[in-house]
Design a protein around this motif. Structure first.
Motif, PDB file in Angstrom:
ATOM      1  N   TYR A  39      14.873  21.647  13.014  1.00  0.00           N
ATOM      2  CA  TYR A  39      12.993  21.282  13.107  1.00  0.00           C
ATOM      3  C   TYR A  39      12.821  21.247  11.960  1.00  0.00           C
ATOM      4  CZ  TYR A  39      12.885  25.388  16.631  1.00  0.00           C
ATOM      5  OH  TYR A  39      13.378  26.125  17.590  1.00  0.00           O
ATOM      6  N   TYR A  40      11.782  20.402  11.666  1.00  0.00           N
ATOM      7  CA  TYR A  40      11.255  19.571  10.296  1.00  0.00           C
ATOM      8  C   TYR A  40      10.286  20.866  10.074  1.00  0.00           C
ATOM      9  CZ  TYR A  40      11.389  14.285  12.511  1.00  0.00           C
ATOM     10  OH  TYR A  40      11.940  13.607  13.212  1.00  0.00           O
ATOM     11  N   PRO A  41      10.775  20.163   8.487  1.00  0.00           N
ATOM     12  CA  PRO A  41      10.069  21.474   7.998  1.00  0.00           C
ATOM     13  C   PRO A  41       9.026  21.783   8.311  1.00  0.00           C
ATOM     14  CG  PRO A  41      10.896  19.362   6.199  1.00  0.00           C
ATOM     15  CD  PRO A  41      11.261  18.903   8.451  1.00  0.00           C
ATOM     16  N   ASP A  42       7.641  22.497   7.996  1.00  0.00           N
ATOM     17  CA  ASP A  42       6.529  22.708   7.909  1.00  0.00           C
ATOM     18  C   ASP A  42       5.625  21.431   7.226  1.00  0.00           C
ATOM     19  OD1 ASP A  42       6.932  24.438   9.140  1.00  0.00           O
ATOM     20  OD2 ASP A  42       6.205  25.818   8.174  1.00  0.00           O
ATOM     21  N   TYR A  43       5.023  21.061   8.088  1.00  0.00           N
ATOM     22  CA  TYR A  43       3.896  19.335   7.601  1.00  0.00           C
ATOM     23  C   TYR A  43       2.702  19.280   7.884  1.00  0.00           C
ATOM     24  CZ  TYR A  43       5.098  16.842  11.593  1.00  0.00           C
ATOM     25  OH  TYR A  43       5.158  16.991  12.828  1.00  0.00           O
ATOM     26  N   CYS A  44       1.796  18.877   7.635  1.00  0.00           N
ATOM     27  CA  CYS A  44       0.702  18.778   7.922  1.00  0.00           C
ATOM     28  C   CYS A  44       0.243  17.315   8.386  1.00  0.00           C
ATOM     29  CB  CYS A  44      -0.696  18.704   6.157  1.00  0.00           C
ATOM     30  SG  CYS A  44      -0.415  20.018   5.545  1.00  0.00           S
ATOM     31  N   SER A  45      -0.436  17.630   9.665  1.00  0.00           N
ATOM     32  CA  SER A  45      -0.757  16.855  10.521  1.00  0.00           C
ATOM     33  C   SER A  45      -0.690  15.255   9.936  1.00  0.00           C
ATOM     34  CB  SER A  45      -1.283  16.572  11.123  1.00  0.00           C
ATOM     35  OG  SER A  45      -2.735  15.794  12.736  1.00  0.00           O
ATOM     36  N   GLY A  46      -0.753  14.696   9.832  1.00  0.00           N
ATOM     37  CA  GLY A  46      -1.064  12.922   9.490  1.00  0.00           C
ATOM     38  C   GLY A  46      -2.206  12.679   9.860  1.00  0.00           C
ATOM     39  N   ALA A  47      -3.218  13.327  10.813  1.00  0.00           N
ATOM     40  CA  ALA A  47      -4.439  12.908  11.190  1.00  0.00           C
ATOM     41  C   ALA A  47      -5.327  12.673   9.866  1.00  0.00           C
ATOM     42  CB  ALA A  47      -4.764  13.408  12.125  1.00  0.00           C
ATOM     43  N   ALA A  48      -5.002  13.999   9.535  1.00  0.00           N
ATOM     44  CA  ALA A  48      -5.753  13.916   8.181  1.00  0.00           C
ATOM     45  C   ALA A  48      -5.194  14.881   6.885  1.00  0.00           C
ATOM     46  CB  ALA A  48      -7.342  14.199   8.537  1.00  0.00           C
ATOM     47  N   PHE A  49      -5.149  15.187   5.657  1.00  0.00           N
ATOM     48  CA  PHE A  49      -4.405  15.784   5.113  1.00  0.00           C
ATOM     49  C   PHE A  49      -5.171  15.580   3.282  1.00  0.00           C
ATOM     50  CE2 PHE A  49      -0.874  12.755   4.552  1.00  0.00           C
ATOM     51  CZ  PHE A  49      -0.152  12.660   3.544  1.00  0.00           C
ATOM     52  N   ILE A  50      -4.835  16.413   2.589  1.00  0.00           N
ATOM     53  CA  ILE A  50      -5.130  16.870   1.371  1.00  0.00           C
ATOM     54  C   ILE A  50      -4.426  16.885   0.360  1.00  0.00           C
ATOM     55  CG2 ILE A  50      -6.808  17.350  -0.301  1.00  0.00           C
ATOM     56  CD1 ILE A  50      -8.705  18.107   1.501  1.00  0.00           C
ATOM     57  N   ILE A  51      -4.015  16.035  -0.736  1.00  0.00           N
ATOM     58  CA  ILE A  51      -3.053  16.736  -1.794  1.00  0.00           C
ATOM     59  C   ILE A  51      -3.043  16.195  -3.444  1.00  0.00           C
ATOM     60  CG2 ILE A  51      -1.258  15.963   0.014  1.00  0.00           C
ATOM     61  CD1 ILE A  51      -0.678  13.269  -1.738  1.00  0.00           C
ATOM     62  N   SER A  52      -3.067  16.721  -4.091  1.00  0.00           N
ATOM     63  CA  SER A  52      -3.551  16.189  -5.180  1.00  0.00           C
ATOM     64  C   SER A  52      -2.768  15.859  -5.993  1.00  0.00           C
ATOM     65  CB  SER A  52      -3.406  18.094  -6.043  1.00  0.00           C
ATOM     66  OG  SER A  52      -2.685  18.745  -5.966  1.00  0.00           O
ATOM     67  N   GLN A  53      -3.328  15.543  -6.913  1.00  0.00           N
ATOM     68  CA  GLN A  53      -3.060  14.094  -7.977  1.00  0.00           C
ATOM     69  C   GLN A  53      -1.562  14.322  -8.435  1.00  0.00           C
ATOM     70  OE1 GLN A  53      -1.965  10.707  -9.698  1.00  0.00           O
ATOM     71  NE2 GLN A  53      -4.159  11.268  -9.459  1.00  0.00           N
ATOM     72  N   ASP A  54      -1.077  15.701  -9.017  1.00  0.00           N
ATOM     73  CA  ASP A  54       0.606  16.018  -8.964  1.00  0.00           C
ATOM     74  C   ASP A  54       1.227  16.215  -7.874  1.00  0.00           C
ATOM     75  OD1 ASP A  54      -1.348  18.711  -8.639  1.00  0.00           O
ATOM     76  OD2 ASP A  54       1.002  19.033  -8.503  1.00  0.00           O
ATOM     77  N   VAL A  55       0.838  16.402  -6.453  1.00  0.00           N
ATOM     78  CA  VAL A  55       1.361  16.053  -5.466  1.00  0.00           C
ATOM     79  C   VAL A  55       1.812  15.064  -5.357  1.00  0.00           C
ATOM     80  CG1 VAL A  55       1.272  16.568  -3.163  1.00  0.00           C
ATOM     81  CG2 VAL A  55       0.535  18.734  -4.785  1.00  0.00           C
ATOM     82  N   ALA A  56       1.071  13.778  -5.099  1.00  0.00           N
ATOM     83  CA  ALA A  56       0.778  12.272  -4.954  1.00  0.00           C
ATOM     84  C   ALA A  56       1.862  11.798  -5.972  1.00  0.00           C
ATOM     85  CB  ALA A  56      -0.565  11.749  -5.390  1.00  0.00           C
ATOM     86  N   ARG A  57       1.956  12.170  -6.958  1.00  0.00           N
ATOM     87  CA  ARG A  57       3.385  12.277  -8.338  1.00  0.00           C
ATOM     88  C   ARG A  57       4.459  12.919  -7.750  1.00  0.00           C
ATOM     89  NH1 ARG A  57       1.746  10.597 -13.051  1.00  0.00           N
ATOM     90  NH2 ARG A  57      -1.058  10.166 -13.021  1.00  0.00           N
ATOM     91  N   LYS A  58       4.750  13.754  -7.457  1.00  0.00           N
ATOM     92  CA  LYS A  58       6.102  14.390  -6.318  1.00  0.00           C
ATOM     93  C   LYS A  58       6.369  14.360  -5.581  1.00  0.00           C
ATOM     94  CE  LYS A  58       4.446  18.469  -9.245  1.00  0.00           C
ATOM     95  NZ  LYS A  58       3.589  19.955  -9.367  1.00  0.00           N
ATOM     96  N   VAL A  59       5.558  13.793  -4.368  1.00  0.00           N
ATOM     97  CA  VAL A  59       5.685  12.706  -3.374  1.00  0.00           C
ATOM     98  C   VAL A  59       6.590  12.008  -3.598  1.00  0.00           C
ATOM     99  CG1 VAL A  59       5.425  12.408  -0.856  1.00  0.00           C
ATOM    100  CG2 VAL A  59       4.640  14.357  -1.958  1.00  0.00           C
ATOM    101  N   TYR A  60       6.060  11.000  -4.516  1.00  0.00           N
ATOM    102  CA  TYR A  60       6.402   9.618  -4.563  1.00  0.00           C
ATOM    103  C   TYR A  60       7.816   9.350  -5.141  1.00  0.00           C
ATOM    104  CZ  TYR A  60       6.273   4.394  -6.463  1.00  0.00           C
ATOM    105  OH  TYR A  60       6.897   3.286  -6.911  1.00  0.00           O
ATOM    106  N   VAL A  61       7.899  10.374  -6.065  1.00  0.00           N
ATOM    107  CA  VAL A  61       9.012  10.548  -6.879  1.00  0.00           C
ATOM    108  C   VAL A  61      10.246  10.639  -6.099  1.00  0.00           C
ATOM    109  CG1 VAL A  61      10.570  12.135  -8.708  1.00  0.00           C
ATOM    110  CG2 VAL A  61       8.798  11.035  -9.165  1.00  0.00           C
ATOM    111  N   ALA A  62      10.127  11.531  -5.240  1.00  0.00           N
ATOM    112  CA  ALA A  62      10.628  12.276  -4.058  1.00  0.00           C
ATOM    113  C   ALA A  62      10.777  11.575  -2.932  1.00  0.00           C
ATOM    114  CB  ALA A  62      10.210  13.828  -3.524  1.00  0.00           C
ATOM    115  N   SER A  63      10.310  10.478  -2.832  1.00  0.00           N
ATOM    116  CA  SER A  63      10.607   9.387  -1.711  1.00  0.00           C
ATOM    117  C   SER A  63      12.023   8.502  -1.339  1.00  0.00           C
ATOM    118  CB  SER A  63       9.613   8.553  -1.625  1.00  0.00           C
ATOM    119  OG  SER A  63       9.193   7.288  -2.636  1.00  0.00           O
ATOM    120  N   GLU A  64      12.225   9.174  -2.554  1.00  0.00           N
ATOM    121  CA  GLU A  64      13.080   7.778  -3.116  1.00  0.00           C
ATOM    122  C   GLU A  64      14.941   8.537  -2.159  1.00  0.00           C
ATOM    123  OE1 GLU A  64      14.354   8.091  -7.123  1.00  0.00           O
ATOM    124  OE2 GLU A  64      12.492   6.608  -7.910  1.00  0.00           O
ATOM    125  N   ASP A  65      14.700   9.359  -1.496  1.00  0.00           N
ATOM    126  CA  ASP A  65      16.130  10.094  -1.460  1.00  0.00           C
ATOM    127  C   ASP A  65      15.689  10.513  -0.107  1.00  0.00           C
ATOM    128  OD1 ASP A  65      17.801   9.566  -3.274  1.00  0.00           O
ATOM    129  OD2 ASP A  65      17.052  11.010  -4.560  1.00  0.00           O
TER     130      ASP A  65
END
Length: 459
Positions: A327-353
């Motif tokens: 199974y994939y980990p739990d995630y929000c449907s890509g149709a629409a979701f909200i993230i805070s500024q700090d989550v955008a930073r964390k996702v960007y950093v984690a996206s490298e791997d």
């Protein structure tokens, strides 16, 4: 002395008097009934009841007359041309038996459970457990994201975009940055969005900014039209990759990078697809009333235990070598979701791997898991489901999917000019939305089955 006949029913406060000459007289009454009794009103000739005033009563006098065990008091007032009757009867509306009341209450509860039960369970019983940050890799990524500063690299990063619109956030305190994932060829849809629900820059004094994220089209003619559109509206960011289904995850990473680099003071990002209807007023009202500190905010319609697509012929195929788990980990449907500024930073950093070959919404969920962020479910996001229009329902929900092109303009005008809905109107709107949405879903399921049957019959 005239004999009066009153026809009684438990409805209004008017009594109809039939005098002995057959003429109908009406008179409003004001009867104060004792506990356990209720006013009767005249409604049905078939249920008329006769009252016989005592002969010889003086004009304006009062006489008590017993009219069966349910009658409390009858007052007879003699006046010119008619006889008026005031009477109280015992309330008979609650004479259901206990099992009948239980049956009614059970069906009311069952009706609401069928409509809202799934949303209630997802909202309160299927949330992922909070993550403890004891894992050294999680702590390291979170610290790296906290120190991330791409602003000095702004000039170099802007060169990696075909269109960067890097000054869109300059000198602005933005609560919500809205980035709409759009196809380069869909200018008509972008214009419709600009004219309807995205035609909002201020909500309750808070600034909202809307941008469209695109990749490169295959046609040079389309590219020239996009450049002209950007010059006209100033709301397009375009990456240097081809805009195809295989590169939608790159478009998402580009959106995160753009926010972190060019809008570092923006508090929230709403990522949404172009075929959605979004209620920005409702979303902003929700965000400004968040009780928790606006960190680790990742809100949408959460998908639980989604299995990867293992069919090689599918465009979203994910091989076992890329993602071996069931199974994939739990995630929000890509149709629409909200993230805070700090989550955008964390996702960007984690996206490298994290592999970019997975679907973009799954990609965000995988990155969020790596940095210890748990998605928050909200049933006010529709996911990829279309919600049948009702003004009060649409004033409450956040999104609705698969909106037909001719509908948003009319729906937006209705929402924009309409007054606020009361609690009862909102309740009725939500019930109406749910019922019609389920009926519409059943209709489409039946049509799909009919098409399959016809196709198999013709083969």
């Amino acid at each position: 002395m005239e004999r009066g006949v009153a026809c009684s029913h438990r409805c209004t406060t008017a009594v109809s008097i039939y005098t002995i000459d057959g003429k109908l007289k009406n008179q409003d009454i004001d009867v104060i009934c004792p506990l356990g009794y209720k006013k009767f009103t005249v409604c049905n000739l078939a249920s008329k009841q006769e009252f016989y005033p005592k002969v010889g009563a003086e004009e304006g006098g009062t006489e008590e007359t017993e009219e069966g065990e349910d009658a409390h008091r009858t007052e007879v007032h003699h006046a010119t041309g008619y006889t008026s009757v005031k009477v109280c009867f015992k309330v008979a509306l609650c004479r259901f038996r206990t099992h009948q009341w239980c049956f009614i209450i059970f069906n009311i509860i069952l009706f609401h459970a069928l409509l809202f039960g799934a949303d209630f369970i997802e909202e309160y019983f299927m949330q992922s457990l909070p993550v403890t940050y004891s894992d050294a890799s999680v702590l390291e990524l979170r610290e790296k994201a906290r120190k991330l500063d791409l602003v000095p690299m702004k000039d170099n990063i802007s060169r990696s975009y075909v269109i960067s619109d890097s000054e869109a956030c300059s000198h602005k305190d933005i609560l919500l940055l809205l980035i709409i994932s759009s196809s380069p060829e869909n200018k008509t849809k972008r214009d419709l969005i600009r004219q309807t629900w995205a035609n909002v820059t201020q909500v309750k004094g808070y600034t909202v900014l809307t941008l469209f994220a695109l990749g490169k089209p295959k046609s040079e003619t389309v590219q020239l039209e996009i450049i002209k559109e950007s010059e006209e509206h100033g709301d397009i960011i375009q990456g240097s990759f081809e805009d195809s289904i295989q590169y939608q995850t790159l478009k998402l990473i580009m959106s995160m990078q753009w926010m972190v680099t060019f809008c570092p003071n923006t508090r929230f990002l709403l990522k949404v697809e172009e075929d959605m209807f979004v209620n920005l007023m409702s979303i902003v009202d929700y965000l400004i009333h968040l009780r928790t500190h606006p960190e680790d905010i990742y809100i949408g319609r959460v998908i639980h235990q989604e299995t990867p697509v293992r069919s090689p012929e599918r465009p979203d195929f994910v091989p076992f070598s890329l993602f071996p788990e069931k199974y994939y980990p739990d995630y929000c449907s890509g149709a629409a979701f909200i993230i805070s500024q700090d989550v955008a930073r964390k996702v960007y950093v984690a996206s490298e791997d994290v592999p970019t070959q997975v679907p973009p919404d799954v990609f965000v969920g995988m990155c969020a898991k790596r940095v210890g962020i748990v998605p928050i479910h909200s049933s006010r996001f529709s996911g990829r489901k279309h919600i049948q229009y009702n003004r009060c329902c649409y004033r409450f929900i956040f999104t609705s999917a698969n909106t037909k092109e001719e509908r948003p303009a009319a729906e937006w005008r209705d929402l924009d000019k309409g007054n606020d809905c009361s609690l009862l109107e909102t309740y009725y709107g939500l019930v109406s939305c749910k019922v019609w949405t389920y009926l519409d879903k059943i209709k489409h399921l039946n049509l799909d089955n009919i098409r399959k049957d016809l196709s198999s019959f013709t083969k």
